[in-house]
Design a protein around this motif. Sequence first.
Motif, PDB file in Angstrom:
ATOM      1  N   GLN A 199      17.449  42.272 100.365  1.00 35.92           N
ATOM      2  CA  GLN A 199      17.493  43.737 100.354  1.00 35.92           C
ATOM      3  C   GLN A 199      16.832  44.322  99.107  1.00 35.92           C
ATOM      4  O   GLN A 199      16.915  45.532  98.887  1.00 35.92           O
ATOM      5  CB  GLN A 199      18.946  44.216 100.426  1.00 35.92           C
ATOM      6  CG  GLN A 199      19.713  43.729 101.643  1.00 35.92           C
ATOM      7  CD  GLN A 199      19.195  44.340 102.925  1.00 35.92           C
ATOM      8  OE1 GLN A 199      19.005  45.552 103.004  1.00 35.92           O
ATOM      9  NE2 GLN A 199      18.938  43.506 103.917  1.00 35.92           N
ATOM     10  N   ARG A 201      17.759  44.190  96.037  1.00 39.34           N
ATOM     11  CA  ARG A 201      18.767  44.884  95.262  1.00 39.34           C
ATOM     12  C   ARG A 201      19.179  44.064  94.040  1.00 39.34           C
ATOM     13  O   ARG A 201      19.607  44.595  93.038  1.00 39.34           O
ATOM     14  CB  ARG A 201      19.979  45.080  96.170  1.00 39.34           C
ATOM     15  CG  ARG A 201      20.866  46.210  95.886  1.00 39.34           C
ATOM     16  CD  ARG A 201      21.768  46.471  97.075  1.00 39.34           C
ATOM     17  NE  ARG A 201      22.122  45.256  97.779  1.00 39.34           N
ATOM     18  CZ  ARG A 201      22.460  45.188  99.066  1.00 39.34           C
ATOM     19  NH1 ARG A 201      22.476  46.271  99.799  1.00 39.34           N
ATOM     20  NH2 ARG A 201      22.779  44.054  99.611  1.00 39.34           N
ATOM     21  N   THR A 209      18.468  37.246  93.318  1.00 34.34           N
ATOM     22  CA  THR A 209      18.931  36.070  94.076  1.00 34.34           C
ATOM     23  C   THR A 209      17.878  35.643  95.077  1.00 34.34           C
ATOM     24  O   THR A 209      17.313  36.484  95.790  1.00 34.34           O
ATOM     25  CB  THR A 209      20.220  36.393  94.861  1.00 34.34           C
ATOM     26  OG1 THR A 209      19.974  37.550  95.650  1.00 34.34           O
ATOM     27  CG2 THR A 209      21.409  36.594  93.941  1.00 34.34           C
ATOM     28  N   ASN A 211      17.119  34.433  98.463  1.00 36.07           N
ATOM     29  CA  ASN A 211      17.827  34.408  99.751  1.00 36.07           C
ATOM     30  C   ASN A 211      17.172  33.369 100.671  1.00 36.07           C
ATOM     31  O   ASN A 211      15.952  33.387 100.861  1.00 36.07           O
ATOM     32  CB  ASN A 211      17.740  35.774 100.436  1.00 36.07           C
ATOM     33  CG  ASN A 211      18.453  36.866  99.650  1.00 36.07           C
ATOM     34  OD1 ASN A 211      18.251  37.002  98.446  1.00 36.07           O
ATOM     35  ND2 ASN A 211      19.281  37.630 100.314  1.00 36.07           N
ATOM     36  N   THR A 248      30.328  44.519 100.029  1.00 35.69           N
ATOM     37  CA  THR A 248      30.330  45.681  99.138  1.00 35.69           C
ATOM     38  C   THR A 248      29.295  46.710  99.612  1.00 35.69           C
ATOM     39  O   THR A 248      29.437  47.894  99.395  1.00 35.69           O
ATOM     40  CB  THR A 248      30.028  45.225  97.689  1.00 35.69           C
ATOM     41  OG1 THR A 248      30.986  44.226  97.349  1.00 35.69           O
ATOM     42  CG2 THR A 248      30.079  46.375  96.702  1.00 35.69           C
ATOM     43  N   GLU A 258      22.476  32.949  99.205  1.00 36.54           N
ATOM     44  CA  GLU A 258      21.563  33.358  98.129  1.00 36.54           C
ATOM     45  C   GLU A 258      21.976  32.758  96.793  1.00 36.54           C
ATOM     46  O   GLU A 258      23.161  32.575  96.529  1.00 36.54           O
ATOM     47  CB  GLU A 258      21.476  34.884  98.038  1.00 36.54           C
ATOM     48  CG  GLU A 258      22.811  35.603  98.098  1.00 36.54           C
ATOM     49  CD  GLU A 258      22.639  37.114  98.107  1.00 36.54           C
ATOM     50  OE1 GLU A 258      22.057  37.642  97.153  1.00 36.54           O
ATOM     51  OE2 GLU A 258      23.097  37.768  99.062  1.00 36.54           O
ATOM     52  N   ARG A 282      35.214  31.412  94.097  1.00 35.55           N
ATOM     53  CA  ARG A 282      36.110  32.441  94.651  1.00 35.55           C
ATOM     54  C   ARG A 282      35.601  32.874  96.024  1.00 35.55           C
ATOM     55  O   ARG A 282      34.492  32.527  96.422  1.00 35.55           O
ATOM     56  CB  ARG A 282      36.193  33.658  93.717  1.00 35.55           C
ATOM     57  CG  ARG A 282      34.859  34.380  93.570  1.00 35.55           C
ATOM     58  CD  ARG A 282      34.995  35.683  92.792  1.00 35.55           C
ATOM     59  NE  ARG A 282      33.693  36.289  92.541  1.00 35.55           N
ATOM     60  CZ  ARG A 282      33.113  37.154  93.357  1.00 35.55           C
ATOM     61  NH1 ARG A 282      33.700  37.525  94.481  1.00 35.55           N
ATOM     62  NH2 ARG A 282      31.922  37.649  93.069  1.00 35.55           N
ATOM     63  N   VAL A 285      34.289  39.262  98.156  1.00 31.83           N
ATOM     64  CA  VAL A 285      35.167  40.424  98.001  1.00 31.83           C
ATOM     65  C   VAL A 285      34.390  41.704  98.313  1.00 31.83           C
ATOM     66  O   VAL A 285      33.210  41.812  97.975  1.00 31.83           O
ATOM     67  CB  VAL A 285      35.707  40.504  96.539  1.00 31.83           C
ATOM     68  CG1 VAL A 285      36.519  41.767  96.315  1.00 31.83           C
ATOM     69  CG2 VAL A 285      36.523  39.261  96.208  1.00 31.83           C
TER      70      VAL A 285
END
Length: 318
Positions: A199, A201, A209, A211, A248, A258, A282, A285
């Motif tokens: 994206q 971003r 990152t 991807n 998010t 990614e 983790r 989120v």
Amino acid sequence: MELFESIDAVPDDFGAVALTIGKFDGVHGGHRAVLERLQQIAAERSLRSVVVTFDRNPMSLLKPESCPQPLVSTGQKLERLGSTGVDATLVLTFDRALSEVSAEDFVATVLAGALETRVILVGADFRFGAQGAGDVELLRTLGEKHGFEVIVIDDIELEAGRRISSTFVRELLADGQVAEAGRILTALHSVRGIVVLGQQRGRELGYPTANLERMPEGFIPADGVYAAWLVVDGTRFAAAVSIGNNPTFEGVAEKQVEAHALDQDFDIYGKRVEIEFVDFIRGMVKFSSIDSLVEEMRRDEETVRTILGVPAKATLYK
Ligand SMILES: Cc1cc2nc3c(=O)[nH]c(=O)nc-3n(C[C@H](O)[C@H](O)[C@H](O)COP(=O)(O)O)c2cc1C
Ligand SMILES: Nc1ncnc2c1ncn2[C@@H]1O[C@H](COP(=O)(O)OP(=O)(O)O)[C@@H](O)[C@H]1O
């Protein structure tokens, strides 16, 4: 390791062989123990060690609805088999025609035809031929006719007593337990694919990152954040890896795999890269703000440094 992609590719003078046959999905610790035993037997009897495997899970043709996702692509599998030291691998195309070959014909054309088999190692639950009609008993009978011995190998178990299996590794990966999966695989679990546009971003967030393409090779572990190695052109970079659909942000329909390589700035679009998973950090989120996502990514980066033993960037004083 020599590679034969059909029975016709096996040279007539290849010589007498000890072989084992199976899917070898993941080439895990249990497979490796079998392949070590195979090489021992081959050495003792002056035979060549050969693996016979398939280009796909036979179930993908026979029962696609219950066929599990493979742990590794055929390419990854062949690389791992090559690292075990076996002399050759014969990859059979598991198409309709092969699925309909009877147990007797399979032995006659492959084991006693293309190959000159003297010893075959199989697990006690080995089935072969159309409808899985052949079992160890039949293999023994056919062995007497064609001149090979059948050796049945016991299941390889973990200390905990659970049988080492591709299914077990799959369950661990689906639960994010990549470190445990790596222990059973006796190598880090990995996925690989081409780096595509995301994206656009990541850079803005301070975390560019790479991807991976939509259907990378290898089983994709559970959604979450991982410490991993990103392998680019043979060089390993410490990386924070994210798997999921970036909750998010709205509108990412496809699951993204990614990797942010720590302390690097490079252009790797279009390259085929590999991600080797070391540990789970983790879960994914949905953050209520971009700032809190970035704050958490910073913590992830520190966790990756601790896990992989990569010191923090030198601080520059102006
Ligand atoms: C270490 C790390 C942790 C991440 N954790 C989350 C997360 O918990 N939730 C989320 O929505 N996205 C997470 N992401 C994914 C980011 O949203 C994503 O990398 C960013 O939107 C850039 O996307 P792009 O590469 O498609 O431009 C994480 C990414 C990284 C590298
Ligand atoms: N440290 C890094 N880790 C990963 N990719 C990086 C890094 N530095 C630069 N890049 C490059 O930037 C691209 C990612 O930038 P990003 O803004 O996240 O765009 P995209 O949305 O296309 O992934 C990667 O595909 C790679 O070519």
